[in-house]
Write an enzyme that holds these catalytic residues in place. Sequence first.
Site, PDB file in Angstrom:
ATOM      1  N   HIS A 208      39.336  20.250   2.374  1.00  0.00           N
ATOM      2  CA  HIS A 208      38.997  19.643   3.495  1.00  0.00           C
ATOM      3  C   HIS A 208      38.804  17.929   2.367  1.00  0.00           C
ATOM      4  O   HIS A 208      38.483  17.844   2.361  1.00  0.00           O
ATOM      5  CB  HIS A 208      37.795  19.808   4.137  1.00  0.00           C
ATOM      6  CG  HIS A 208      36.510  20.139   3.383  1.00  0.00           C
ATOM      7  ND1 HIS A 208      35.315  21.049   3.558  1.00  0.00           N
ATOM      8  CD2 HIS A 208      35.553  18.988   2.806  1.00  0.00           C
ATOM      9  CE1 HIS A 208      34.687  20.648   2.418  1.00  0.00           C
ATOM     10  NE2 HIS A 208      34.599  19.594   2.397  1.00  0.00           N
TER      11      HIS A 208
ATOM     12  N   GLU B 110      37.812  19.995   8.332  1.00  0.00           N
ATOM     13  CA  GLU B 110      37.986  21.083   7.863  1.00  0.00           C
ATOM     14  C   GLU B 110      39.376  21.007   8.916  1.00  0.00           C
ATOM     15  O   GLU B 110      40.092  21.376   8.840  1.00  0.00           O
ATOM     16  CB  GLU B 110      36.938  22.525   9.014  1.00  0.00           C
ATOM     17  CG  GLU B 110      35.963  21.755   8.089  1.00  0.00           C
ATOM     18  CD  GLU B 110      34.648  22.944   8.847  1.00  0.00           C
ATOM     19  OE1 GLU B 110      34.421  22.957   9.991  1.00  0.00           O
ATOM     20  OE2 GLU B 110      33.265  22.599   7.964  1.00  0.00           O
TER      21      GLU B 110
ATOM     22  N   ASP C 108      30.537  10.094   6.757  1.00  0.00           N
ATOM     23  CA  ASP C 108      30.396  11.659   6.955  1.00  0.00           C
ATOM     24  C   ASP C 108      28.926  11.453   7.712  1.00  0.00           C
ATOM     25  O   ASP C 108      28.066  10.646   6.505  1.00  0.00           O
ATOM     26  CB  ASP C 108      31.363  12.823   6.856  1.00  0.00           C
ATOM     27  CG  ASP C 108      31.398  13.123   5.615  1.00  0.00           C
ATOM     28  OD1 ASP C 108      30.881  12.329   4.911  1.00  0.00           O
ATOM     29  OD2 ASP C 108      31.841  14.048   4.845  1.00  0.00           O
TER      30      ASP C 108
HETATM   31  C1  F6R Z   1      32.164  14.109   1.376  1.00  0.00           C
HETATM   32  C2  F6R Z   1      32.509  14.616   2.103  1.00  0.00           C
HETATM   33  C3  F6R Z   1      33.211  15.497   1.306  1.00  0.00           C
HETATM   34  C4  F6R Z   1      32.917  15.986   0.464  1.00  0.00           C
HETATM   35  C5  F6R Z   1      33.616  17.524  -0.026  1.00  0.00           C
HETATM   36  C6  F6R Z   1      33.586  17.762  -1.987  1.00  0.00           C
HETATM   37  O1  F6R Z   1      31.496  12.416   2.221  1.00  0.00           O
HETATM   38  O2  F6R Z   1      33.461  14.390   3.099  1.00  0.00           O
HETATM   39  O3  F6R Z   1      34.291  16.285   1.596  1.00  0.00           O
HETATM   40  O4  F6R Z   1      33.626  14.775  -0.750  1.00  0.00           O
HETATM   41  O5  F6R Z   1      32.985  17.810  -0.053  1.00  0.00           O
HETATM   42  O6  F6R Z   1      32.170  18.117  -1.764  1.00  0.00           O
HETATM   43  P1  F6R Z   1      31.517  17.693  -3.421  1.00  0.00           P
HETATM   44  O7  F6R Z   1      32.454  16.169  -4.337  1.00  0.00           O
HETATM   45  O8  F6R Z   1      30.639  18.129  -3.290  1.00  0.00           O
HETATM   46  O9  F6R Z   1      32.623  18.518  -4.305  1.00  0.00           O
END
Ligand code: F6R
Length: 278
Positions: free
Chosen positions: A143, A148, A72
């Site tokens: 998500h 989401e 993303d």
């Molecule tokens: C990252 C993504 C998200 C994250 C998720 C967890 O490219 O798409 O799904 O993997 O928000 O984020 P962290 O690892 O910062 O807790």
Amino acid sequence: MRLIILEDAGVVADWAARFVLQRITQFAPGPGRHFVLGLPTGGTPLGMYRRLIDFYKEGRLSFKYVTTFNMDEYVGLPRDHPESYHYYMWNEFFKHVDIDPGNAHVLDGNAADLVGECRRFEELIAAAGGVHLFIGGIGPDGHIAFNEPGSSLVSRTRVKTLAYDTLEANKRFFGNDISKVPRQALTVGVGTVMDAKEVMILITGVHKSLALAKAVEEGVNHMWTVSAFQQHAQALFVCDEDATLELRVKTVKYFKALSEEHQKMIDGVPVDEQRVLH
Ligand code: F6R
């Protein structure tokens, strides 16, 4: 689905990097034969990227014949903005290894035609022959990428308007000013990740424990989009002890009983020999 329960976030990072090393080595990439990797950003995979950089520096792994696709990117954030996923990927990983930047694909959130950019991304994945291993992280609401709660479980790469909760959660990266958080993002769909031959999802920390329980112990539900991977033929959830706090004791015991088998997956050698290699 396999659930691999490890001691802490450091061991998860090490295990995940070893798994990537094992998969790329086993594939034996070369000219005209690229290994295709899907990649996340965020805090969770940072340790894995550091271990992969170590493996590259030790001469154990090359990314010369690896093609990557990121999950993303924000819309409208300049590439050199410290919170852009281009910036993250370049600084945390790509610039430290021998990947050809032309093979490292990150969605362009500044494209004039965002819908066309999403279509192009899906076409590039198809032209690469599909993703061999998609690595993902999840949010506390389950998500994956920017899919989401309520996202379609067959969704493809698309423009998403971010939910208020996501803006709230991400404002800490933008000086705690919600007005600075981009309102939209480009994201692969759940269906895009589901198409990968293998999927590895990294989950660490107590704040992800409810999402892990929903993903593993309850039914497939679009309110917890990561639960879709129950229906993937080759999905691994790699988590730390903290992330298991909402799981049933029975679930934890069941998967922990398989830990020797899981350990073999990272290099195919028995656990003891592997310890010697450390
Ligand atoms: C990252 C993504 C998200 C994250 C998720 C967890 O490219 O798409 O799904 O993997 O928000 O984020 P962290 O690892 O910062 O807790």
